[in-house]
Structures are given as C-alpha cells and as structure tokens.
Write an enzyme that holds these catalytic residues in place. Structure first.
Site, PDB file in Angstrom:
ATOM      1  N   CYS A 174      17.168 -38.385  28.773  1.00  0.00           N
ATOM      2  CA  CYS A 174      18.770 -38.434  28.091  1.00  0.00           C
ATOM      3  C   CYS A 174      18.667 -39.702  27.536  1.00  0.00           C
ATOM      4  O   CYS A 174      18.358 -40.583  28.265  1.00  0.00           O
ATOM      5  CB  CYS A 174      19.785 -38.107  29.235  1.00  0.00           C
ATOM      6  SG  CYS A 174      21.347 -37.830  28.315  1.00  0.00           S
ATOM      7  N   CYS A 202      24.222 -42.120  36.465  1.00  0.00           N
ATOM      8  CA  CYS A 202      23.406 -40.992  36.433  1.00  0.00           C
ATOM      9  C   CYS A 202      21.745 -41.312  36.313  1.00  0.00           C
ATOM     10  O   CYS A 202      21.280 -41.992  35.460  1.00  0.00           O
ATOM     11  CB  CYS A 202      23.559 -40.328  34.898  1.00  0.00           C
ATOM     12  SG  CYS A 202      22.680 -38.456  34.632  1.00  0.00           S
ATOM     13  N   SER A 247      32.754 -34.966  29.626  1.00  0.00           N
ATOM     14  CA  SER A 247      32.514 -35.799  30.672  1.00  0.00           C
ATOM     15  C   SER A 247      33.277 -37.113  30.423  1.00  0.00           C
ATOM     16  O   SER A 247      32.946 -38.037  29.756  1.00  0.00           O
ATOM     17  CB  SER A 247      31.022 -36.223  30.804  1.00  0.00           C
ATOM     18  OG  SER A 247      30.411 -35.113  31.352  1.00  0.00           O
ATOM     19  N   LEU A 248      34.630 -37.307  31.068  1.00  0.00           N
ATOM     20  CA  LEU A 248      35.513 -38.537  30.565  1.00  0.00           C
ATOM     21  C   LEU A 248      35.377 -39.420  31.516  1.00  0.00           C
ATOM     22  O   LEU A 248      35.031 -40.692  31.289  1.00  0.00           O
ATOM     23  CB  LEU A 248      36.842 -37.819  30.841  1.00  0.00           C
ATOM     24  CG  LEU A 248      38.058 -38.531  30.313  1.00  0.00           C
ATOM     25  CD1 LEU A 248      37.669 -38.921  28.758  1.00  0.00           C
ATOM     26  CD2 LEU A 248      39.228 -38.188  30.712  1.00  0.00           C
ATOM     27  N   CYS A 263      24.335 -32.880  40.601  1.00  0.00           N
ATOM     28  CA  CYS A 263      24.824 -33.435  39.341  1.00  0.00           C
ATOM     29  C   CYS A 263      24.250 -34.775  39.397  1.00  0.00           C
ATOM     30  O   CYS A 263      24.280 -35.604  40.092  1.00  0.00           O
ATOM     31  CB  CYS A 263      26.196 -33.605  39.113  1.00  0.00           C
ATOM     32  SG  CYS A 263      26.973 -32.080  38.968  1.00  0.00           S
ATOM     33  N   CYS A 321      24.252 -42.835  30.825  1.00  0.00           N
ATOM     34  CA  CYS A 321      25.744 -43.425  31.841  1.00  0.00           C
ATOM     35  C   CYS A 321      25.063 -44.309  33.064  1.00  0.00           C
ATOM     36  O   CYS A 321      23.959 -43.855  33.633  1.00  0.00           O
ATOM     37  CB  CYS A 321      26.230 -42.003  32.031  1.00  0.00           C
ATOM     38  SG  CYS A 321      26.781 -41.230  30.619  1.00  0.00           S
ATOM     39  N   GLU A 357      13.687 -29.977  34.882  1.00  0.00           N
ATOM     40  CA  GLU A 357      14.247 -29.308  35.999  1.00  0.00           C
ATOM     41  C   GLU A 357      15.506 -28.433  35.297  1.00  0.00           C
ATOM     42  O   GLU A 357      16.190 -28.787  34.517  1.00  0.00           O
ATOM     43  CB  GLU A 357      14.754 -30.276  36.999  1.00  0.00           C
ATOM     44  CG  GLU A 357      13.455 -31.131  37.715  1.00  0.00           C
ATOM     45  CD  GLU A 357      14.094 -32.055  38.621  1.00  0.00           C
ATOM     46  OE1 GLU A 357      13.314 -32.222  39.653  1.00  0.00           O
ATOM     47  OE2 GLU A 357      15.085 -32.528  38.475  1.00  0.00           O
ATOM     48  N   CYS A 363      21.870 -23.890  35.954  1.00  0.00           N
ATOM     49  CA  CYS A 363      22.229 -25.002  35.127  1.00  0.00           C
ATOM     50  C   CYS A 363      21.141 -25.381  34.294  1.00  0.00           C
ATOM     51  O   CYS A 363      19.933 -25.797  34.915  1.00  0.00           O
ATOM     52  CB  CYS A 363      22.622 -26.155  36.234  1.00  0.00           C
ATOM     53  SG  CYS A 363      23.033 -28.045  35.824  1.00  0.00           S
ATOM     54  N   GLY A 406      19.735 -33.917  29.968  1.00  0.00           N
ATOM     55  CA  GLY A 406      20.221 -33.936  28.294  1.00  0.00           C
ATOM     56  C   GLY A 406      21.535 -34.021  28.172  1.00  0.00           C
ATOM     57  O   GLY A 406      22.504 -33.635  28.890  1.00  0.00           O
ATOM     58  N   SER A 455      28.594 -28.817  28.424  1.00  0.00           N
ATOM     59  CA  SER A 455      28.916 -30.151  28.911  1.00  0.00           C
ATOM     60  C   SER A 455      28.652 -31.420  28.008  1.00  0.00           C
ATOM     61  O   SER A 455      27.363 -31.676  27.629  1.00  0.00           O
ATOM     62  CB  SER A 455      28.544 -30.373  30.297  1.00  0.00           C
ATOM     63  OG  SER A 455      29.287 -31.744  30.761  1.00  0.00           O
TER      64      SER A 455
END
Ligand code: SAH
Length: 358
Positions: A114, A121, A218-219, A337, A118, A94, A107, A163, A195
C-alpha cells in the site's frame, strides 16, 4: 510468438461477450462461462460441459482462467482464517475469512502492499508493490468461497485487506461489478464495503457509480493536525474536505457511512477528541467503528486500556453518535486489521521498475 491468452476471470460479462463475438463465437456463451466459473467454481474450460467439445477446445486456445493459488492457510482460535495467496507473477497477498461478525465476511486485498503509509499500519510499511487486477481481486473471493465451501452461502466482503481500493479505482470497481453479476456470484452491493483513507477525487467518482458499495472512511482523528501525523494523505485531502464529500455522498435509505477510528493510546483517545469527533460528524449520516490498535513490532503506538476505549465510546454515544467497538479477530495469527504484511516479497528488476514508474 504464442499469442497471449485472455484471462476470462479478469473480464466483466459484457467484455467477455465482446471477446467471444470478436472470435466468431456466440455471445450467450458468456453466461454459461460465468455460471461455471463463479457459481460452480470450475476453473478449467475443458470441464465446462454444456459447451460443445469443439468449442471448449477452441476456447482453450484463446482464453485462460487465472486463479490465485493458496500457499498457506492459518486458523485462529476464534475461527478467523488467514489465507496467503500466490499470484501469477509470484507475488503474494493475504485475504482473511472472519466468521460471525455477525455475517460471514471475507476481507479482501486490492493491492500488494500500500502506498498510503499510515503510521500505525504494517501493510503501509511495505510500500506499494503493485495494483491487483479485477480478476485477482474477485479471484480472492472465488478462492475463499471454494476453500471454505461457501459458494452457496451468503457472505459479505470488505475491501479492508492490503491496499487502498480507491488508489486502484478501475480494477476495484470492475471486480465489484464481476462479483455483482447475476450469472456469477450475484453479490448485492449491500454486501460489499469499500474502506478508504479518503482519496477525494476518487471518492467523488465513486459517488456517481451505478453499483454503490457501502462506504467506510478511515478517519482516525478529528483534526488536521492530529490526522496529518497518522495519515500522510491528509496533507493533500484534509478532514473538512472529506466530511464535506461525505455529506454530499448519495446514500441509500437508512444507510450510513462508517467512520473507522483506530484508537492509539495517548494520541487520539482523549475525551476531548471524542467530543470533537461527535461535533465533526453531526449532520453526517454516520456510525463510528472504533478499532483499538492491533499492536505489532515496528508500530510505534500502543493500544489504549479498556477503560479509555469504553469512555471514548460512551462520550460519542451520549452525543447521539452510533458507535461500535471492533472486536479484534485473528490476532494470534496476525490476521487482524493493519497486520497484513507479506514478508520478504522479492521483486524482480522488471517489477521494481514497473512500481517505480507508476
Ligand atoms: N486502505 C483502506 C483499507 C485497508 S485497512 C483504509 O485505509 O481504509 C482497514 C482498516 O484497518 C483501516 O481503517 C485501517 O486504518 C485499519 N488499521 C490499519 N492498521 C491498523 C492497526 N495496526 N490496528 C488496527 N487497525 C488498523
């Protein structure tokens, strides 16, 4: 056996020049081909009419142009559009168009699935299916620019689709160089944002690249204890190491590293977390982008209330941190996101094996 055709869309211009020269053609045809492919969106070699008919015929026997195909296109009430694209091997991914953020933004995905897993996600739930090639990464930009009739317009790209770009380092960087080429789309690095969840060795390598995209980290949490629960990779590369690498990162004048922080109710959204975050980022040329969680079935977290989000942002800004709250776009079409997931990806045995061996 038929010889394998070379995919023109997967080559930087210098590599295309070499490939042409090796087959007895003039190197400068690479410029013409780049202009056709990227500036005009022509994906058929035989339609590149400033090459002689004979040359076009020979090139068609040696080269091909592989372009992701649009399977479906969904438009959100807010103007965001999600594209489902099919790759040569049938896998799907996508890409998303986000209007006025304030610029037009594409995006883009760097992998199918991936590996980072996380906790909040959806893409992470797929696992890694495979890396994309540079041609497939840059190809998404070609396809969206064409479909949206934006080839002549300015737009940004963010590598925030499916990813982890630094897990697919070489192909990602090659894609950015292809997009940057003056005979192609000529996108400046300022219009590109990478990112990452913080793969440190790759981040150090990125710091030495001639073509330097904007960096977003991405913290999601100010401490290892908290981040380790959300981002499995943190067990390998912890918060202090990531911040140290960011402090060393060569930034252009007036530019800052963006720190993305997904806000999860009752997990990382306490006033104390905001204070720790402000302290952690002191001395880093940074800005914080708060991303209120986009909830989804299967994601065991909730989005904080607007009051909590505002309070978190206020604490940061009172401490001198530049902060913004990311507006969720395209949630009604699951394009926001962390909501990109291609359901029911069927892998052939060969593909499964290839993934297992990686
Ligand atoms: N792998 C890269 C880029 C892809 S994700 C990275 O981790 O940075 C782009 C951003 O969306 C990341 O900051 C990611 O953490 C965030 N995100 C993932 N899932 C989300 C969700 N459910 N709600 C809001 N943001 C999410």
């Amino acid at each position: 056996m038929a010889t394998q055709l070379i995919d023109l869309a997967n080559l930087e211009r210098a590599a295309l020049e070499t490939a042409l020269a090796e087959r007895g053609h003039k190197r400068f045809h690479a410029r013409q081909i780049f202009q056709w492919l990227y500036k005009r969106g022509v994906t058929d070699i035989s339609a590149m009419t400033d090459l002689s008919r004979a040359l076009r015929a020979t090139l068609s026997d040696q080269f091909t142009i592989i372009t992701p195909q649009i399977v479906s296109r969904e438009r959100s009430a807010d103007g965001t559009e999600k594209f489902l694209l099919r790759l040569k091997d049938g896998l799907q991914l996508e890409s998303v168009f986000i209007p006025d953020t304030p610029a037009m933004t594409f995006c883009i995905s760097t992998q199918v699935g991936c590996a980072m897993a996380c906790a909040f996600c959806l893409t992470g739930k797929m696992g890694l299916v495979r890396h994309l090639t540079a041609g497939e990464i840059a190809g998404q930009v070609r396809v969206l620019a064409d479909a949206l009739d934006m080839r002549d317009k300015k737009f940004n790209i963010v590598l925030m689709g499916m990813g982890e770009p630094l897990h697919n380092y070489d192909e990602t960087m090659r894609a950015l160089r292809i997009l940057n080429d003056e005979y192609g789309l000529a996108m400046s690095a300022r219009r590109m944002t990478l990112s990452t969840v913080g793969l440190l060795p790759a981040l150090e390598k990125l710091a030495r690249e001639p073509l330097m995209p904007n960096l977003a980290i991405s913290l999601h949490a100010p401490t290892d204890r908290m981040r380790g629960e959300l981002v499995p990779l943190n067990k390998k590369y912890g918060v202090a190491d990531i911040i140290a690498a960011c402090k060393r990162f060569p930034l252009a004048k007036r530019s800052r590293i963006t720190f993305e922080y997904v806000l999860l109710a009752g997990v990382n959204d306490a006033p104390e977390d905001a204070r720790l975050l402000a302290k952690l980022l002191s001395g880093v040329k940074s800005k914080v982008n708060l991303i209120p969680l986009n909830a989804a079935p299967g994601i065991p977290f909730e989005r904080p209330s607007d009051h909590v989000i505002d309070q978190f942002a206020r604490i940061l800004s009172e401490r001198g941190v530049v902060v913004s709250v990311r507006k969720s776009r395209g949630r009604d079409i699951r394009a926001a996101c962390g909501q990109l997931i291609v359901e029911g990806q069927k892998l052939s045995t060969g593909q499964r094996l290839a993934v297992a061996l990686r």
